[in-house]
Enzyme design. Structure first.
Site, PDB file in Angstrom:
ATOM      1  N   SER A  62      68.571 102.456  -3.187  1.00 53.82           N
ATOM      2  CA  SER A  62      69.085 103.744  -3.745  1.00 53.82           C
ATOM      3  C   SER A  62      70.441 103.749  -4.280  1.00 53.82           C
ATOM      4  O   SER A  62      70.777 104.660  -5.303  1.00 53.82           O
ATOM      5  CB  SER A  62      68.572 104.685  -2.735  1.00 53.82           C
ATOM      6  OG  SER A  62      69.471 104.394  -1.548  1.00 53.82           O
ATOM      7  N   HIS A  72      74.881 107.106  -2.056  1.00 53.18           N
ATOM      8  CA  HIS A  72      74.222 107.525  -3.170  1.00 53.18           C
ATOM      9  C   HIS A  72      75.238 108.234  -4.158  1.00 53.18           C
ATOM     10  O   HIS A  72      75.391 107.913  -5.247  1.00 53.18           O
ATOM     11  CB  HIS A  72      73.272 108.642  -2.636  1.00 53.18           C
ATOM     12  CG  HIS A  72      72.244 108.169  -1.916  1.00 53.18           C
ATOM     13  ND1 HIS A  72      71.134 109.326  -1.418  1.00 53.18           N
ATOM     14  CD2 HIS A  72      71.545 107.118  -1.553  1.00 53.18           C
ATOM     15  CE1 HIS A  72      70.126 108.424  -0.810  1.00 53.18           C
ATOM     16  NE2 HIS A  72      70.431 107.315  -1.135  1.00 53.18           N
TER      17      HIS A  72
END
Length: 219
Positions: A121, A172
């Site tokens: 991610s 992220h």
């Protein structure tokens, strides 16, 4: 069919294949949901990074915690990568993706120093960041502008979801910012020219951020 997909986006397909193979390796060596196994095979864990295992900033991006984690990330990587690899070119897309993995895990290592984390991610958020930059830079291109808007909405929803326990928001955000800046640096010749000033400024900001995180946060 597999050959057609590979020709369309060879880097994206290769990255997915590597992630799947690594997942299978973890599975036969103790299980991908075992913290001990994840740490052994390269998850992000700040004490070991500080001890000299800097390669974890990259290897963590190829480990996944359970089959659902892998499937969701690989589906997202495929659709983002398919678009972006054709827009930027294979090498530029790869540079953005790998740099975003490092950038995301670096910020996570500083902000969430006591957690063990893994997953693609960080790199995927870097691809989101790439689209956001392209949408801002080439806003006159209707397709790019529309894609960027859609992915921006998706990023916002994901960051809100990151407020839930156990989600690595720092990773992220770090990946997103790195992808944004790296896209400015590598450019997108198929869409047009990016000014040298913007590229130099983006490179300077990225270097300064890395310096601050490494020297002020980990050393």
């Amino acid at each position: 069919m597999t050959n057609r997909f590979f020709k369309a986006a060879p880097v994206t397909v290769s990255l997915i294949a590597i992630n799947v193979l690594v997942f299978l390796w973890l599975t036969v060596n103790g299980g991908s949901t075992s913290t001990a196994v994840l740490v052994t095979y390269g998850a992000k864990y700040t004490p070991l990074i500080v001890a000299g295992q800097w390669w974890r900033l990259m290897s963590a991006g190829f480990l996944h915690i359970g089959i659902e984690h892998l499937v969701i990330n690989m589906l997202t990587l495929y659709f983002l990568g398919l678009y972006l690899e054709n827009i930027l070119g294979s090498l530029r897309m790869l540079l953005v993706y790998l740099a975003s993995i490092i950038g995301g895990n670096l910020l996570s290592a500083v902000v969430a120093a006591n957690s063990v984390s893994a997953g693609a991610s960080t790199g995927i958020f870097g691809l989101f960041g790439a689209f956001i930059f392209l949408g801002a830079e080439f806003h006159d291109n209707p397709l790019i502008h529309q894609l960027a808007r859609q992915f921006l909405i998706l990023v916002i929803f994901n960051l809100v979801a990151d407020l839930m326990p156990g989600i690595d928001m720092a990773g992220h955000i770090g990946g997103l910012l790195t992808g944004f800046l790296m896209t400015a640096i590598v450019g997108a010749p198929k869409l047009g020219q990016i000014s040298l000033i913007k590229r130099l400024l983006s490179g300077t900001i990225l270097v300064l951020l890395v310096w601050m995180l490494v020297w002020r946060g980990l050393l």
